[in-house]
Design an enzyme around this catalytic site. Structure first.
Site, mmCIF file in Angstrom:
data_model
loop_
_atom_site.group_PDB
_atom_site.id
_atom_site.type_symbol
_atom_site.label_atom_id
_atom_site.label_comp_id
_atom_site.label_asym_id
_atom_site.label_seq_id
_atom_site.Cartn_x
_atom_site.Cartn_y
_atom_site.Cartn_z
ATOM 1 N N ASP A 57 -2.572 -8.421 16.647
ATOM 2 C CA ASP A 57 -2.494 -7.073 17.496
ATOM 3 C C ASP A 57 -4.569 -7.986 17.117
ATOM 4 O O ASP A 57 -5.219 -8.537 16.863
ATOM 5 C CB ASP A 57 -2.749 -6.349 16.403
ATOM 6 C CG ASP A 57 -2.011 -5.491 15.852
ATOM 7 O OD1 ASP A 57 -0.844 -5.168 16.957
ATOM 8 O OD2 ASP A 57 -2.016 -5.084 15.033
ATOM 9 N N ASP A 63 -11.974 -1.794 13.506
ATOM 10 C CA ASP A 63 -11.109 -2.214 12.823
ATOM 11 C C ASP A 63 -11.709 -3.318 11.233
ATOM 12 O O ASP A 63 -11.256 -3.144 10.171
ATOM 13 C CB ASP A 63 -9.254 -2.716 13.083
ATOM 14 C CG ASP A 63 -9.001 -2.198 13.570
ATOM 15 O OD1 ASP A 63 -8.802 -0.839 13.558
ATOM 16 O OD2 ASP A 63 -8.091 -2.644 15.223
ATOM 17 N N GLU A 87 -5.658 -6.668 8.107
ATOM 18 C CA GLU A 87 -6.312 -7.416 9.101
ATOM 19 C C GLU A 87 -7.219 -7.956 8.134
ATOM 20 O O GLU A 87 -8.194 -8.793 8.765
ATOM 21 C CB GLU A 87 -7.974 -6.213 8.751
ATOM 22 C CG GLU A 87 -8.307 -5.056 9.774
ATOM 23 C CD GLU A 87 -6.711 -4.740 10.980
ATOM 24 O OE1 GLU A 87 -7.041 -6.237 11.921
ATOM 25 O OE2 GLU A 87 -6.708 -3.877 11.624
ATOM 26 N N ASP A 105 -4.449 -0.302 5.124
ATOM 27 C CA ASP A 105 -4.546 0.145 7.111
ATOM 28 C C ASP A 105 -5.533 0.573 6.818
ATOM 29 O O ASP A 105 -5.851 1.464 7.111
ATOM 30 C CB ASP A 105 -3.224 1.001 8.354
ATOM 31 C CG ASP A 105 -3.643 0.311 9.082
ATOM 32 O OD1 ASP A 105 -4.912 -0.488 9.842
ATOM 33 O OD2 ASP A 105 -2.773 0.668 10.017
ATOM 34 N N LEU A 107 -8.089 0.939 8.994
ATOM 35 C CA LEU A 107 -7.968 1.975 10.290
ATOM 36 C C LEU A 107 -6.611 1.969 11.083
ATOM 37 O O LEU A 107 -7.054 0.958 12.339
ATOM 38 C CB LEU A 107 -9.561 1.574 11.626
ATOM 39 C CG LEU A 107 -10.182 2.928 12.548
ATOM 40 C CD1 LEU A 107 -10.040 4.391 11.823
ATOM 41 C CD2 LEU A 107 -11.017 2.009 12.990
ATOM 42 N N ASP A 108 -6.112 2.468 11.087
ATOM 43 C CA ASP A 108 -4.973 2.755 11.570
ATOM 44 C C ASP A 108 -4.721 3.568 13.642
ATOM 45 O O ASP A 108 -5.413 4.753 13.603
ATOM 46 C CB ASP A 108 -3.687 4.240 11.357
ATOM 47 C CG ASP A 108 -2.368 4.033 11.905
ATOM 48 O OD1 ASP A 108 -2.187 2.480 12.284
ATOM 49 O OD2 ASP A 108 -2.005 5.353 12.120
ATOM 50 N N GLU A 253 0.845 0.424 5.363
ATOM 51 C CA GLU A 253 1.155 1.260 6.715
ATOM 52 C C GLU A 253 2.226 2.188 6.053
ATOM 53 O O GLU A 253 2.490 3.725 5.767
ATOM 54 C CB GLU A 253 1.522 1.084 8.609
ATOM 55 C CG GLU A 253 0.733 0.392 9.019
ATOM 56 C CD GLU A 253 0.386 -0.296 10.162
ATOM 57 O OE1 GLU A 253 -0.683 -0.440 11.256
ATOM 58 O OE2 GLU A 253 1.916 -0.358 10.642
#
Ligand code: AHM
Ligand code: MG
Length: 294
Positions: A57, A63, A87, A105, A107-108, A253
């Site tokens: 991603d 993020d 990240e 995670d 910033l999901d 997650e």
């Protein structure tokens, strides 16, 4: 009536001072992230970086910022062993002698950042020392923070699920013993990919439609699961052609969310197996997932 603060709740729900310190640190960062999201369009911190993370991603500026803030907040806690983050390519060891690992995670819902829509922070905490690849059932704590019209923390210490609303700098207890309702009006899945679903996922989709359920999908796991938690229904991300092993990542997650869902009386299943029993073989492993009450 005065409401119970998160710190008061923790005092009466755990004797583990290290765990309390870690939860408080993480939630302090979430307050900062909430504030950052509120003013991001003014501060020009929307948009992508040049970097691609291990899952392929493109990292958004926020993020990276959220990840750095979480890392920094944990640095001073000697009991923290490592940070495992969406990240970061590898487990980031903060203190060799520490015993707690943090899975996050930061910033999901990255695709929602730039449009001022719902996002979240997911975290799990396990006292697993140098073992990072643990099944989700070994998490001591799981939580998420939903950044939406209100900022809400959902937390389990392994004895039911509670939620807190951020008000004037404090997370205040609003719900205890959250239980997923028996039935729900909605199903949640990226249906645009249904041509690639396997037979089982297609059958589930057909059944939900036959039952008259309506589709709701936000593209942020945290907000889609929050609906299931409070309103029932189903959220699933099955195998697809582009993601043959599912898209969502198990350790940071799915597992924290699965822990919360089970604590709230629901089910989390991956390819016919209880998700919390899966031992990952790599840090960024993905699995197909379905969350529901039944
Ligand atoms: P992210 O952590 O980079 O935001 O990716 C995970 C997100 C989940 O929040 C969401 O459920 C899913 O990816 C959406 O994927 P898709 O765009 O394929 O529907
Ligand atoms: Mg995510």
């Amino acid at each position: 009536m005065t409401k119970t603060t998160l710190k008061q709740f923790l005092q009466s729900h755990t004797k583990d001072t290290s765990l309390t310190q870690i939860i408080v640190s993480l939630t302090e960062v979430c307050k900062e992230i909430a504030e950052q999201l509120r003013t991001a369009p003014l501060d020009s911190i929307h948009g992508a970086t040049q970097n691609i993370n291990t899952s392929g991603d493109i990292q958004q500026k926020l993020d990276v910022l959220a990840n750095d803030q979480i890392r920094k907040s944990l640095e001073s806690i000697q009991e923290v062993h490592a940070l495992v983050s969406e990240e970061l390519p590898d487990a980031d060891i903060l203190h060799e002698a520490g015993e707690y690992n943090i899975y996050t995670d930061p910033l999901d819902g990255s695709s929602n950042i730039d449009i001022n829509w719902t996002t979240g922070t997911i975290f799990g905490i396990a006292k697993s020392g140098t073992e990072y690849l643990i099944p989700g059932e070994r998490l001591d704590v799981a939580g998420y923070v939903l950044y939406s019209s209100a900022c809400e923390l959902v937390l389990t210490l392994g004895n039911g699920v509670a939620s807190f609303i951020l008000d004037k700098g404090e997370f205040l207890l609003t719900r205890t013993n959250i239980l997923i309702p028996e039935d729900g009006r909605y199903y949640s899945v990226n249906e645009s990919k249904s041509a690639d679903f396997d037979d089982k996922s297609l059958a589930l989709l057909a059944q939900l439609k036959a039952e008259g359920k309506s589709l709701r999908y936000s593209g942020a796991l945290v907000s889609d699961i929050h609906r299931v938690l409070l309103k029932g229904g189903v959220h699933f991300y099955p195998r697809t052609k582009s993601h043959p092993e599912g898209k969502l990542r198990l350790l940071y997650e799915i597992n924290p969310i699965a822990k919360i869902v089970e604590e709230a009386g629901g089910r989390a299943y991956s390819a016919g197996k209880r998700t919390l029993l899966i031992t990952p073989t790599k840090l960024h492993e993905t699995v197909p997932i379905s969350f529901s009450k039944r």
